[in-house]
Design a protein around this motif. Structure first.
Motif, PDB file in Angstrom:
ATOM      1  N   LEU A  54      48.831  47.715  44.186  1.00 31.93           N
ATOM      2  CA  LEU A  54      48.761  46.331  44.645  1.00 31.93           C
ATOM      3  C   LEU A  54      47.567  45.604  44.031  1.00 31.93           C
ATOM      4  N   LEU A  55      46.445  46.324  43.864  1.00 35.15           N
ATOM      5  CA  LEU A  55      45.275  45.707  43.233  1.00 35.15           C
ATOM      6  C   LEU A  55      45.577  45.346  41.783  1.00 35.15           C
ATOM      7  N   HIS A  60      46.594  41.140  37.820  1.00 35.98           N
ATOM      8  CA  HIS A  60      47.542  40.509  36.896  1.00 35.98           C
ATOM      9  C   HIS A  60      47.688  39.013  37.228  1.00 35.98           C
ATOM     10  N   GLU A  61      47.860  38.723  38.518  1.00 35.34           N
ATOM     11  CA  GLU A  61      48.010  37.319  38.926  1.00 35.34           C
ATOM     12  C   GLU A  61      46.726  36.529  38.688  1.00 35.34           C
ATOM     13  N   PRO A  82      55.971  43.023  45.601  1.00 39.99           N
ATOM     14  CA  PRO A  82      55.393  44.357  45.434  1.00 39.99           C
ATOM     15  C   PRO A  82      54.952  44.693  44.013  1.00 39.99           C
ATOM     16  N   LEU A  83      55.691  44.276  42.995  1.00 37.56           N
ATOM     17  CA  LEU A  83      55.326  44.693  41.647  1.00 37.56           C
ATOM     18  C   LEU A  83      55.053  43.525  40.726  1.00 37.56           C
ATOM     19  N   THR A  84      55.052  42.339  41.278  1.00 35.86           N
ATOM     20  CA  THR A  84      54.779  41.168  40.449  1.00 35.86           C
ATOM     21  C   THR A  84      54.339  40.052  41.378  1.00 35.86           C
ATOM     22  N   GLY A  85      54.033  38.904  40.832  1.00 34.49           N
ATOM     23  CA  GLY A  85      53.660  37.776  41.680  1.00 34.49           C
ATOM     24  C   GLY A  85      54.291  36.531  41.114  1.00 34.49           C
ATOM     25  N   VAL A  86      54.413  35.517  41.946  1.00 42.98           N
ATOM     26  CA  VAL A  86      54.923  34.243  41.457  1.00 42.98           C
ATOM     27  C   VAL A  86      53.827  33.215  41.699  1.00 42.98           C
ATOM     28  N   THR A  87      53.336  32.609  40.637  1.00 42.78           N
ATOM     29  CA  THR A  87      52.308  31.591  40.787  1.00 42.78           C
ATOM     30  C   THR A  87      52.988  30.231  40.764  1.00 42.78           C
TER      31      THR A  87
END
Ligand SMILES: [Zn+2]
Length: 375
Positions: A54-55, A60-61, A82-87
Motif C-alpha cells: 500500500l505504501l 506512486h500516486e 488496492p493496486l493503483t490510484g485515481v487522481t
C-alpha cells in the motif's frame, strides 16, 4: 464521484480517499497465504507485507501529484484502490497548454512518472538485496513472500509498474493510450474509446482469473472500478463545461433593498427558502447578503440597515457563462451566491446550494439519456 470511498486524510494539500475495494487486499492476501501454507500463516508479517504494497501505491500516486503540480494542475483528490490510484484533477482550474500537442505530451509525462517511481523503488530494493549478499534470492518463487521483505519489495514494485502500464484507462498505460488517440480525435471520443478498451481488458482479466490465478480476477475488478470512477468524473466535468447558467439559475427569488432594516430583512428571509439574497436598488445590483450575516449583525449591533452590513464586493456572471465558470467564481471568493446579470440588470441568481443540486440532476439526466441511446 465520492461514493464507494471514504476520506483518509490529506497529503500535500490533496484529499486522500480510500476506495472500499482497498480493504479487499489484506483479506485477499490472508486468504491466499493461509490456503498456500495451511497452518503456518504469519498474520503480523502478512499485514506488514500488505502495508508495504500500500505504501508503494501511495508513493506512486505521490509521484503523479508532484509532477502534476509542476504543470500547474491542482489534484482535487486521490482515490486509492488496492493496486493503483485515481487522481482527480481540477481540470477546470488548470491552465490550458498552448496547443493540443503540448496537451498530449503533458498527459504522457504525467502518466509515466508513476510507473517510473515504482521501477526506481524496485532498483533500490535490488541494491539492498545484493548489498546484503542475497542477490540470488531474487529469482526464487514465490516472488512475494512475507518472510522476505526486500525481495517482496522488488517484485511488488515491478508488478505495480507493470499493472499500471496496462493500456486500461484510467491506469497510466490507458492514459498514455488516450493521449495518443487524442492526437487524431476529439478528447471526449478518445476517452470513450479508452474506457471501452479498458472495460474489455477488465472482462478478460476477470474471466481468465477464474481459470488460473485469482489475482487476475482481482486486478480485473480493480480496473473496472477505476474506469467507473473516472467516467463519472468525466460526466461531471462535461456538465460543468457545457451547461449555461441560464439553464440552471434561479429566476424566482427574493431580493432585499439597501434601505430595508435588518429586522425586515430577517422577516423576509423567514418566508423564503434562500440562504443568500441579492440587494437591489431600483434595477441596480448593489450587494449581496446572507441570512447568517443578517442574524449575526442583529445579534452584535441590534437593528440597522441592510446597506451597512451587506457585502458590496461580489462577482457577477453572464447568462451564457458555464457552470464551471460560476463554480470557480463561487469557490475562489468563498462566496455562496452569484447574481446573474444582463445589461447590468439582475436576471437570476446562482447559489452554491442550487448549483450542487442542479449538477447532480444534470449528470443523472445525461446518464439516462446516454443509456437510452445505447440500448
Ligand atoms: Zn499511476
Amino acid at each position: 464521484m465520492r461514493s464507494w470511498s471514504i476520506p483518509a486524510g490529506r497529503l500535500f494539500g490533496v484529499d486522500v480517499r480510500l476506495h472500499l475495494t482497498f480493504f479487499l487486499l489484506p483479506l485477499f492476501i490472508f486468504w491466499t497465504e493461509s490456503t498456500a501454507h495451511a497452518g503456518n500463516a504469519n498474520p503480523p508479517r502478512d499485514l506488514a507485507l500488505t502495508g508495504i504494497v500500500l505504501l508503494c501505491v501511495a508513493a506512486h500516486e505521490l509521484a503523479h501529484i508532484l509532477a502534476a503540480r509542476r504543470y500547474g494542475l491542482i489534484p482535487k483528490a486521490v482515490i486509492l484502490l488496492p493496486l493503483t490510484g485515481v487522481t482527480l484533477y481540477d481540470e477546470a482550474r488548470a491552465e490550458k497548454p498552448a496547443n493540443s500537442s503540448a496537451l498530449w505530451v503533458r498527459e504522457i509525462r504525467l502518466a509515466v512518472v508513476g510507473p517510473l517511481l515504482n521501477l526506481a523503488l524496485a532498483s533500490f530494493a535490488v541494491a539492498i538485496l545484493t548489498g546484503m549478499g542475497h542477490g540470488a534470492d531474487l529469482w526464487e518463487r514465490p516472488f512475494l513472500l512475507p518472510a522476505n521483505f526486500p525481495r517482496s519489495l522488488v517484485w511488488a514494485n515491478l508488478y505495480l509498474a507493470g499493472l499500471n502500464l496496462l493500456p486500461a484507462y484510467p491506469l497510466d498505460g490507458g492514459r498514455i493510450l488516450r493521449a495518443l488517440l487524442s492526437r487524431t480525435q476529439e478528447a471526449s471520443a478518445a476517452t470513450g474509446r479508452a474506457v471501452s478498451i479498458s472495460n474489455a481488458i477488465a472482462m478478460v482479466l476477470m474471466v481468465a482469473g477464474l481459470f488460473s490465478n485469482n489475482w487476475l480476477t482481482m486486478i480485473g475488478l480493480i480496473v473496472f472500478s477505476a474506469a467507473q470512477l473516472e467516467e463519472r468524473a468525466l460526466v461531471f466535468q462535461s456538465v460543468l463545461d457545457s451547461v449555461r447558467l441560464e439553464e440552471v439559475m434561479l429566476t424566482d427569488f427574493a431580493t432585499l433593498s439597501p434601505a430595508d432594516t435588518l429586522e425586515d430583512a430577517l422577516e423576509k428571509a423567514v418566508h423564503s427558502l434562500q440562504d443568500d439574497f441579492p440587494v437591489v436598488r431600483g434595477s441596480d445590483m448593489v450587494g449581496v447578503i446572507s441570512r447568517q450575516r443578517i442574524l449575526d449583525a442583529l445579534r452584535a449591533e441590534g437593528n440597522g440597515y441592510v446597506q451597512a452590513v451587506m457585502n458590496k464586493i461580489f462577482e457577477v456572471c453572464a447568462r451564457q457563462e458555464s457552470l464551471g465558470s460560476a463554480f470557480r467564481k463561487l469557490t475562489s471568493r468563498n462566496a455562496s451566491i452569484i447574481p446573474v446579470v444582463e445589461d447590468q440588470r439582475l436576471v437570476g441568481i446562482v447559489t452554491l446550494q442550487n448549483l450542487m443540486h442542479s449538477m447532480a440532476l444534470l449528470a443523472e439526466s445525461r446518464k439516462l439519456r446516454r443509456e437510452g441511446q445505447e440500448s
